[in-house]
Design an enzyme around this catalytic site. Structure first.
Site, PDB file in Angstrom:
ATOM      1  N   ASN A 113       0.791  -1.225   0.000  1.00 14.13           N
ATOM      2  CA  ASN A 113       0.000   0.000   0.000  1.00 14.13           C
ATOM      3  C   ASN A 113       0.826   1.278   0.000  1.00 14.13           C
ATOM      4  O   ASN A 113       0.329   2.331  -0.384  1.00 14.13           O
ATOM      5  CB  ASN A 113      -0.930  -0.003   1.228  1.00 14.13           C
ATOM      6  CG  ASN A 113      -2.055   0.989   1.101  1.00 14.13           C
ATOM      7  OD1 ASN A 113      -2.642   1.128   0.033  1.00 14.13           O
ATOM      8  ND2 ASN A 113      -2.343   1.696   2.174  1.00 14.13           N
ATOM      9  N   LYS A 165      15.413 -21.256 -29.090  1.00 10.85           N
ATOM     10  CA  LYS A 165      15.001 -20.110 -29.908  1.00 10.85           C
ATOM     11  C   LYS A 165      14.632 -20.604 -31.309  1.00 10.85           C
ATOM     12  O   LYS A 165      15.180 -21.599 -31.756  1.00 10.85           O
ATOM     13  CB  LYS A 165      16.140 -19.085 -29.993  1.00 10.85           C
ATOM     14  CG  LYS A 165      16.703 -18.630 -28.652  1.00 10.85           C
ATOM     15  CD  LYS A 165      15.758 -17.734 -27.907  1.00 10.85           C
ATOM     16  CE  LYS A 165      16.393 -17.231 -26.600  1.00 10.85           C
ATOM     17  NZ  LYS A 165      15.537 -16.314 -25.857  1.00 10.85           N
ATOM     18  N   LYS A 167      11.859 -18.223 -29.606  1.00  7.91           N
ATOM     19  CA  LYS A 167      11.088 -18.544 -28.409  1.00  7.91           C
ATOM     20  C   LYS A 167       9.633 -18.870 -28.723  1.00  7.91           C
ATOM     21  O   LYS A 167       8.983 -19.602 -27.988  1.00  7.91           O
ATOM     22  CB  LYS A 167      11.176 -17.405 -27.392  1.00  7.91           C
ATOM     23  CG  LYS A 167      10.672 -16.059 -27.895  1.00  7.91           C
ATOM     24  CD  LYS A 167      10.570 -15.033 -26.757  1.00  7.91           C
ATOM     25  CE  LYS A 167      11.922 -14.605 -26.257  1.00  7.91           C
ATOM     26  NZ  LYS A 167      11.796 -13.562 -25.191  1.00  7.91           N
ATOM     27  N   LYS A 191      15.749 -25.296 -22.186  1.00  5.68           N
ATOM     28  CA  LYS A 191      14.760 -24.522 -21.437  1.00  5.68           C
ATOM     29  C   LYS A 191      13.666 -23.978 -22.344  1.00  5.68           C
ATOM     30  O   LYS A 191      13.939 -23.488 -23.435  1.00  5.68           O
ATOM     31  CB  LYS A 191      15.471 -23.360 -20.728  1.00  5.68           C
ATOM     32  CG  LYS A 191      14.555 -22.341 -20.075  1.00  5.68           C
ATOM     33  CD  LYS A 191      15.368 -21.185 -19.500  1.00  5.68           C
ATOM     34  CE  LYS A 191      14.459 -20.088 -18.987  1.00  5.68           C
ATOM     35  NZ  LYS A 191      13.714 -19.415 -20.061  1.00  5.68           N
ATOM     36  N   ASP A 193      11.276 -20.924 -23.097  1.00  3.32           N
ATOM     37  CA  ASP A 193      11.329 -19.503 -22.775  1.00  3.32           C
ATOM     38  C   ASP A 193      10.157 -19.159 -21.869  1.00  3.32           C
ATOM     39  O   ASP A 193       9.177 -19.900 -21.777  1.00  3.32           O
ATOM     40  CB  ASP A 193      11.319 -18.652 -24.047  1.00  3.32           C
ATOM     41  CG  ASP A 193      12.269 -17.476 -23.931  1.00  3.32           C
ATOM     42  OD1 ASP A 193      12.173 -16.754 -22.927  1.00  3.32           O
ATOM     43  OD2 ASP A 193      13.108 -17.282 -24.825  1.00  3.32           O
ATOM     44  N   GLU A 194      10.266 -18.013 -21.204  1.00  6.48           N
ATOM     45  CA  GLU A 194       9.272 -17.681 -20.180  1.00  6.48           C
ATOM     46  C   GLU A 194       7.854 -17.551 -20.719  1.00  6.48           C
ATOM     47  O   GLU A 194       6.880 -17.805 -20.015  1.00  6.48           O
ATOM     48  CB  GLU A 194       9.667 -16.393 -19.447  1.00  6.48           C
ATOM     49  CG  GLU A 194       9.634 -15.122 -20.282  1.00  6.48           C
ATOM     50  CD  GLU A 194      10.929 -14.883 -21.055  1.00  6.48           C
ATOM     51  OE1 GLU A 194      11.073 -13.786 -21.619  1.00  6.48           O
ATOM     52  OE2 GLU A 194      11.793 -15.788 -21.100  1.00  6.48           O
ATOM     53  N   HIS A 284      11.879 -18.656 -13.477  1.00  9.26           N
ATOM     54  CA  HIS A 284      12.205 -17.502 -14.322  1.00  9.26           C
ATOM     55  C   HIS A 284      11.635 -16.252 -13.679  1.00  9.26           C
ATOM     56  O   HIS A 284      10.562 -16.286 -13.080  1.00  9.26           O
ATOM     57  CB  HIS A 284      11.634 -17.693 -15.734  1.00  9.26           C
ATOM     58  CG  HIS A 284      12.237 -16.745 -16.729  1.00  9.26           C
ATOM     59  ND1 HIS A 284      11.883 -15.414 -16.795  1.00  9.26           N
ATOM     60  CD2 HIS A 284      13.185 -16.920 -17.680  1.00  9.26           C
ATOM     61  CE1 HIS A 284      12.584 -14.822 -17.746  1.00  9.26           C
ATOM     62  NE2 HIS A 284      13.386 -15.716 -18.296  1.00  9.26           N
ATOM     63  N   ARG A 285      12.369 -15.148 -13.812  1.00 12.46           N
ATOM     64  CA  ARG A 285      11.966 -13.910 -13.134  1.00 12.46           C
ATOM     65  C   ARG A 285      11.299 -12.910 -14.077  1.00 12.46           C
ATOM     66  O   ARG A 285      11.431 -11.701 -13.893  1.00 12.46           O
ATOM     67  CB  ARG A 285      13.176 -13.268 -12.451  1.00 12.46           C
ATOM     68  CG  ARG A 285      14.314 -12.905 -13.391  1.00 12.46           C
ATOM     69  CD  ARG A 285      15.461 -12.234 -12.637  1.00 12.46           C
ATOM     70  NE  ARG A 285      16.531 -11.827 -13.551  1.00 12.46           N
ATOM     71  CZ  ARG A 285      17.526 -11.017 -13.209  1.00 12.46           C
ATOM     72  NH1 ARG A 285      17.595 -10.527 -11.983  1.00 12.46           N
ATOM     73  NH2 ARG A 285      18.465 -10.685 -14.081  1.00 12.46           N
ATOM     74  N   SER A 369      22.137 -15.874 -17.500  1.00 12.92           N
ATOM     75  CA  SER A 369      21.486 -15.999 -18.801  1.00 12.92           C
ATOM     76  C   SER A 369      21.230 -14.623 -19.371  1.00 12.92           C
ATOM     77  O   SER A 369      20.923 -13.688 -18.642  1.00 12.92           O
ATOM     78  CB  SER A 369      20.156 -16.758 -18.641  1.00 12.92           C
ATOM     79  OG  SER A 369      19.443 -16.807 -19.856  1.00 12.92           O
TER      80      SER A 369
END
EC number: 4.1.1.39
Length: 436
Positions: A113, A165, A167, A191, A193-194, A284-285, A369
């Site tokens: 808040n 890739k 992606k 991996k 991709d996100e 993944h961020r 990465s």
């Protein structure tokens, strides 16, 4: 005697420089930029109030509880060196303000808040000290660093990964082919991709099946354990768990989640499922830069990294220091040790504002990465250390001879750098010569 209505300055109640913090307090370091004319003590006290028990006016029901027990306290303020009108404001929160085992509740209280508060021009949460009493209410990472090494039978070096890739746009079969070529060439992981979830060009079940086929074929041919981060992120928690269940049924070792876009509640649920069912969890961020990129507003990634360790994940992207994505060496190494180590001393040079004791909560492997390639290998090996994942997407698939030769190049470069390091050679000085 009775209730006295009216508006009081926050600093009269919530600025307490004489307060001695307790071992059970959650401590927060905020970078505060007050509006012109607002004293820093009032701004810091406003943050403490609005993120704990306070509101804009005195209320009758304040008399029905103990503010001294439950209120947040701004206990120290200092100017930020070299920055005009910016102050570090330190706030202590009593542990009883927070639900056990809930990162969601912790963040809702501390940052939910206050960031739109009109007394502040900008506000950034730089760090949190999580007390052991609160950490012990969390499961944390599903498995942790040592258990992952044991599951994969990989020791003494970083592991290698590759994001497939392009992606978006590949069919499931062609996607699986790229996975096989990279794993067969020597990588440990590939991996999703996100933003690969379940789109019309490649539905999740088809992708999972073809990737599992690629994993087992590459394992049979190399004799090494392989994995592909199958992205289980979905529009609902129920669908996410359904995808995780299917991955477990296929026998693959690891799945993936976008923890910021998916949310901490979903992430914690998935982490519990992964521990119960023997799956590693790659995190993944995606969306982090929306929150952490600005230097004076938002939340620093070290806080998001700590929150992830509490919520649960075995890997998380952490920046590279080299490559295409932003990262400062000392600051990046600061949150890398917060992810991996058990006890971290306060070190302002690395952005660590508080000593943090994780009381044996499993560690998280940082993933380097983003725009890295084979010539970065010496620097990455030196900076990241063995307990890391080095992830080359375009740096593998962009090889002029194709995917498998790109994977071979990365594996050979890594093995050369690890051998050179073990022989005592200086990777920083001799790096290019080592991999030529």
């Amino acid at each position: 005697v009775g209730f006295k209505a009216g508006v009081r300055e926050y600093k009269l109640t919530y600025y307490t420089p004489e307060y001695e913090t307790k071992d059970t307090d959650i401590l927060a370091a905020f970078r505060v930029t007050p509006q012109p004319g607002v004293p820093p003590e009032e701004a810091g006290a406003a943050v403490a109030a609005e993120s704990s028990t306070g509101t804009w006016t005195t209320v009758w029901t304040d008399g029905l509880t103990s503010l001294d027990r439950y209120k947040g306290r701004c206990y120290h303020i200092e100017p930020v060196p070299g920055e005009a009108d910016q102050y570090m404001s330190y706030v202590a929160y009593p542990l009883d303000l927070f639900e056990e085992g809930s990162v969601t509740n912790m963040f809702t209280s501390i940052v939910g808040n206050v960031f739109g508060f009109k007394a502040l021009r900008a506000l950034r949460l730089e760090d949190l000290r999580i007390p052991p009493a609160y950490i012990k209410t969390f499961q944390g990472p599903p498995h942790g660093i040592q258990v992952e090494r044991d599951k994969l039978n990989k020791y003494g070096r970083p592991t290698l990964g590759c994001t497939i890739k392009p992606k978006l746009g590949l069919s499931a079969k062609n996607y699986g082919r790229a996975v096989y070529e990279c794993l067969r060439g020597g990588l440990d992981f590939t991996k999703d991709d996100e933003n690969v979830n379940s789109q019309p060009f490649m539905r999740w079940r088809d992708r999972f099946l073809f990737c599992a086929e690629a994993i087992y074929k590459a394992q049979a041919e190399t004799g090494e354990i392989k994995g592909h981060y199958l992205n289980a992120t979905a529009g609902t928690c129920e669908e996410m768990i359904k995808r995780a269940v299917f991955a477990r049924e296929l026998g693959v070792p690891i799945i993936m989640h976008d923890y910021l876009t998916g949310g901490f509640t979903a992430n914690t649920s998935l982490a519990h499922y992964c521990r119960d069912n023997g799956l590693l969890l790659h995190i993944h961020r995606a969306m982090h830069a929306v929150i952490d990129r600005q230097k004076n507003h938002g939340i620093h990634f070290r806080v998001l990294a700590k929150a992830l360790r509490m919520s649960g994940g075995d890997h998380i992207h952490s920046g590279t220091v080299v490559g295409k994505l932003e990262g400062e060496r000392d600051i990046t190494l600061g949150f890398v040790v917060l992810l991996r180590d058990d006890y971290i001393e306060k070190d302002r040079s690395r952005g660590i504002y508080f000593t943090q004791d994780w009381v044996s909560l499993p560690g998280v492997i940082p993933v380097a990465s983003g725009g890295i390639h084979v010539w970065h290998m010496p620097a990455l090996t030196e900076i990241s250390g063995d307990d890391s994942v080095l992830q080359f997407g375009g740096g593998t698939l962009g090889h002029p001879w194709g995917n498998a030769p790109g994977a071979v190049a990365n594996r050979v470069a890594l093995e050369a750098c690890v051998q050179a390091r073990n022989e005592g050679r200086d990777l920083a000085r001799e790096g290019n010569a080592i991999i030529c």
